[in-house]
Design a protein around this motif. Structure first.
Motif, PDB file in Angstrom:
ATOM      1  N   MET A   7       0.025   6.034 -17.033  1.00 12.64           N
ATOM      2  CA  MET A   7       0.439   7.287 -17.659  1.00 12.64           C
ATOM      3  C   MET A   7       0.175   8.422 -16.696  1.00 12.64           C
ATOM      4  O   MET A   7      -0.857   8.447 -16.006  1.00 12.64           O
ATOM      5  CB  MET A   7      -0.328   7.513 -18.941  1.00 12.64           C
ATOM      6  CG  MET A   7       0.452   6.994 -20.131  1.00 12.64           C
ATOM      7  SD  MET A   7      -0.486   7.164 -21.600  1.00 12.64           S
ATOM      8  CE  MET A   7      -1.810   6.096 -21.165  1.00 12.64           C
ATOM      9  N   ARG A   8       1.111   9.352 -16.654  1.00 17.81           N
ATOM     10  CA  ARG A   8       1.042  10.435 -15.682  1.00 17.81           C
ATOM     11  C   ARG A   8       1.621  11.722 -16.250  1.00 17.81           C
ATOM     12  O   ARG A   8       2.375  11.698 -17.211  1.00 17.81           O
ATOM     13  CB  ARG A   8       1.909  10.086 -14.454  1.00 17.81           C
ATOM     14  CG  ARG A   8       1.530   8.787 -13.773  1.00 17.81           C
ATOM     15  CD  ARG A   8       2.760   8.139 -13.165  1.00 17.81           C
ATOM     16  NE  ARG A   8       2.446   6.799 -12.682  1.00 17.81           N
ATOM     17  CZ  ARG A   8       2.186   6.506 -11.409  1.00 17.81           C
ATOM     18  NH1 ARG A   8       2.255   7.449 -10.486  1.00 17.81           N
ATOM     19  NH2 ARG A   8       1.873   5.280 -11.053  1.00 17.81           N
ATOM     20  N   VAL A   9       1.304  12.812 -15.565  1.00 18.30           N
ATOM     21  CA  VAL A   9       1.959  14.088 -15.829  1.00 18.30           C
ATOM     22  C   VAL A   9       2.900  14.303 -14.656  1.00 18.30           C
ATOM     23  O   VAL A   9       2.467  14.671 -13.569  1.00 18.30           O
ATOM     24  CB  VAL A   9       0.932  15.245 -15.930  1.00 18.30           C
ATOM     25  CG1 VAL A   9       1.639  16.556 -16.262  1.00 18.30           C
ATOM     26  CG2 VAL A   9      -0.143  14.918 -16.969  1.00 18.30           C
ATOM     27  N   HIS A  36      -4.427   5.660  -0.621  1.00 14.14           N
ATOM     28  CA  HIS A  36      -3.479   4.549  -0.550  1.00 14.14           C
ATOM     29  C   HIS A  36      -4.032   3.387  -1.376  1.00 14.14           C
ATOM     30  O   HIS A  36      -5.245   3.152  -1.405  1.00 14.14           O
ATOM     31  CB  HIS A  36      -3.285   4.101   0.903  1.00 14.14           C
ATOM     32  CG  HIS A  36      -2.427   5.025   1.704  1.00 14.14           C
ATOM     33  ND1 HIS A  36      -2.915   6.192   2.260  1.00 14.14           N
ATOM     34  CD2 HIS A  36      -1.116   4.972   2.038  1.00 14.14           C
ATOM     35  CE1 HIS A  36      -1.931   6.813   2.896  1.00 14.14           C
ATOM     36  NE2 HIS A  36      -0.827   6.103   2.783  1.00 14.14           N
ATOM     37  N   HIS A  37      -3.130   2.691  -2.047  1.00 12.73           N
ATOM     38  CA  HIS A  37      -3.556   1.576  -2.900  1.00 12.73           C
ATOM     39  C   HIS A  37      -2.383   0.623  -3.085  1.00 12.73           C
ATOM     40  O   HIS A  37      -1.230   1.008  -2.878  1.00 12.73           O
ATOM     41  CB  HIS A  37      -4.045   2.105  -4.259  1.00 12.73           C
ATOM     42  CG  HIS A  37      -2.989   2.881  -4.988  1.00 12.73           C
ATOM     43  ND1 HIS A  37      -2.689   4.194  -4.677  1.00 12.73           N
ATOM     44  CD2 HIS A  37      -2.127   2.525  -5.974  1.00 12.73           C
ATOM     45  CE1 HIS A  37      -1.697   4.605  -5.443  1.00 12.73           C
ATOM     46  NE2 HIS A  37      -1.329   3.604  -6.250  1.00 12.73           N
ATOM     47  N   GLY A  38      -2.696  -0.603  -3.483  1.00  9.69           N
ATOM     48  CA  GLY A  38      -1.639  -1.586  -3.710  1.00  9.69           C
ATOM     49  C   GLY A  38      -2.185  -2.802  -4.428  1.00  9.69           C
ATOM     50  O   GLY A  38      -3.385  -2.897  -4.713  1.00  9.69           O
ATOM     51  N   MET A  86       0.847  -1.197   0.000  1.00  6.53           N
ATOM     52  CA  MET A  86       0.000   0.000   0.000  1.00  6.53           C
ATOM     53  C   MET A  86       0.886   1.251   0.000  1.00  6.53           C
ATOM     54  O   MET A  86       1.833   1.354   0.772  1.00  6.53           O
ATOM     55  CB  MET A  86      -0.897  -0.003   1.234  1.00  6.53           C
ATOM     56  CG  MET A  86      -1.922  -1.137   1.270  1.00  6.53           C
ATOM     57  SD  MET A  86      -3.209  -0.977   0.007  1.00  6.53           S
ATOM     58  CE  MET A  86      -4.307   0.199   0.807  1.00  6.53           C
ATOM     59  N   HIS A  87       0.540   2.190  -0.862  1.00  2.71           N
ATOM     60  CA  HIS A  87       1.319   3.427  -0.997  1.00  2.71           C
ATOM     61  C   HIS A  87       0.440   4.516  -1.590  1.00  2.71           C
ATOM     62  O   HIS A  87      -0.661   4.248  -2.074  1.00  2.71           O
ATOM     63  CB  HIS A  87       2.529   3.190  -1.910  1.00  2.71           C
ATOM     64  CG  HIS A  87       2.131   2.906  -3.335  1.00  2.71           C
ATOM     65  ND1 HIS A  87       1.748   1.652  -3.761  1.00  2.71           N
ATOM     66  CD2 HIS A  87       2.019   3.713  -4.423  1.00  2.71           C
ATOM     67  CE1 HIS A  87       1.421   1.706  -5.038  1.00  2.71           C
ATOM     68  NE2 HIS A  87       1.572   2.949  -5.466  1.00  2.71           N
ATOM     69  N   GLN A  88       0.958   5.751  -1.552  1.00  5.95           N
ATOM     70  CA  GLN A  88       0.332   6.867  -2.264  1.00  5.95           C
ATOM     71  C   GLN A  88       1.240   7.250  -3.417  1.00  5.95           C
ATOM     72  O   GLN A  88       2.454   7.057  -3.347  1.00  5.95           O
ATOM     73  CB  GLN A  88       0.221   8.095  -1.348  1.00  5.95           C
ATOM     74  CG  GLN A  88      -0.794   7.965  -0.246  1.00  5.95           C
ATOM     75  CD  GLN A  88      -0.718   9.165   0.684  1.00  5.95           C
ATOM     76  OE1 GLN A  88       0.307   9.378   1.320  1.00  5.95           O
ATOM     77  NE2 GLN A  88      -1.796   9.926   0.759  1.00  5.95           N
ATOM     78  N   ASP A  89       0.673   7.813  -4.485  1.00  4.66           N
ATOM     79  CA  ASP A  89       1.476   8.332  -5.597  1.00  4.66           C
ATOM     80  C   ASP A  89       1.480   9.842  -5.459  1.00  4.66           C
ATOM     81  O   ASP A  89       0.469  10.489  -5.753  1.00  4.66           O
ATOM     82  CB  ASP A  89       0.836   7.960  -6.947  1.00  4.66           C
ATOM     83  CG  ASP A  89       0.939   6.481  -7.252  1.00  4.66           C
ATOM     84  OD1 ASP A  89       1.011   5.683  -6.310  1.00  4.66           O
ATOM     85  OD2 ASP A  89       0.936   6.132  -8.448  1.00  4.66           O
ATOM     86  N   LYS A  90       2.594  10.387  -5.029  1.00  3.53           N
ATOM     87  CA  LYS A  90       2.628  11.846  -4.871  1.00  3.53           C
ATOM     88  C   LYS A  90       3.956  12.447  -5.282  1.00  3.53           C
ATOM     89  O   LYS A  90       4.341  13.507  -4.791  1.00  3.53           O
ATOM     90  CB  LYS A  90       2.221  12.254  -3.446  1.00  3.53           C
ATOM     91  CG  LYS A  90       2.903  11.496  -2.363  1.00  3.53           C
ATOM     92  CD  LYS A  90       2.396  11.933  -0.991  1.00  3.53           C
ATOM     93  CE  LYS A  90       3.190  11.238   0.088  1.00  3.53           C
ATOM     94  NZ  LYS A  90       2.697  11.500   1.425  1.00  3.53           N
TER      95      LYS A  90
HETATM   96 FE    FE Z   1       0.501   3.654  -7.164  1.00 10.64          FE
END
Ligand code: FE
Ligand code: MD3
Length: 213
Positions: free
Chosen positions: A202-204, A178-180, A122-126
């Motif tokens: 895909m991200r900015v 949070h997700h994993g 589990m983590h955040q994307d930041k």
């Molecule tokens: Fe992620």
């Protein structure tokens, strides 16, 4: 690429799951594209600052790629081996524009490979500079148990099996949850000849603390 025709939309705590968004031939075409990406920028095993290897192997396409090593994690303009990242495959750009016409142009595409037994805690994307920009995820190959929690650590979670061809759109408040991935069902799909699962996000990434060269 055939989109939406048979897709159901499922909301998992604000993460919008477009079930079966990509048909088999679109999935196969994407796998071909990703094979070319991995030919230029091979999958590698990232490690944490403390030297623990991820069970997921990663590579990227785009102006920058997300990497993690003994120096920490960040977006950087070159592969750990030193070469530049390949460009984002056109089919993926088109998918982004079709689903997210209002969003900025993606400048990175993270490719995760899950072999037998791989998982993602589990983590955040930041690490992206502008967290108001969405993330778009495509699942290919074996099924994966995806878990979504909360913006704060801990608390109740919800899980769903992601399948090959599913697309997820993560924006708004869900961007910081949070997700994993708890586990995959190795061998559940015949899309990838060696089995396993690929997830593309895909991200900015933009410029910011995480994007320093
Ligand atoms: Fe992620
Ligand atoms: C929810 N990847 O690369 S994709 C990641 O299947 C990552 O490989 C998982 O989490 C995978 O960071 C999950 C769906 C996803 C992607 C990004 C998110 C869900 C997200 C960002 C914020 C919230």
């Amino acid at each position: 690429m055939s989109l939406f025709e048979t897709s159901g939309r499922i909301d998992i705590r604000g993460v919008e799951l477009l079930r079966d968004a990509l048909d088999r031939s679109a999935q196969e075409a994407l796998v071909d594209d990703l094979r070319r990406v991995a030919g230029v920028a091979p999958f590698y095993h990232p490690e944490t600052r403390r030297g623990q290897k991820f069970s997921v192997r990663m590579t990227s396409a785009g102006a920058v790629g997300w990497i993690s090593d003994r120096k920490g994690y960040r977006y950087q303009p070159h592969h750990p081996s030193g070469g530049g990242w390949p460009s984002i495959p056109p089919q993926l750009r088109e998918l982004w524009c079709a689903i997210l016409p209002e969003a900025a142009t993606p400048d990175t595409c993270l490719v995760n490979y899950y072999g037998e037994g791989a998982r993602m805690g589990m983590h955040q994307d930041k690490d992206e500079a502008d967290l108001s920009q969405p993330v778009l995820s495509v699942s290919l190959g074996d099924e994966a148990l995806f878990r979504v929690g909360n913006i704060e650590r801990g608390g109740r979670t919800e899980s769903v099996w992601l399948r090959s061809g599913d697309v997820a759109v993560i924006g708004g408040a869900a961007r910081l949850v949070h997700h994993g991935i708890d586990r995959i069902r190795f061998g559940s799909s015949d899309l990838l000849p060696q089995g396993g699962r690929i997830n593309v996000t895909m991200r900015v990434a933009g410029s910011g603390p995480g994007a320093a060269a």
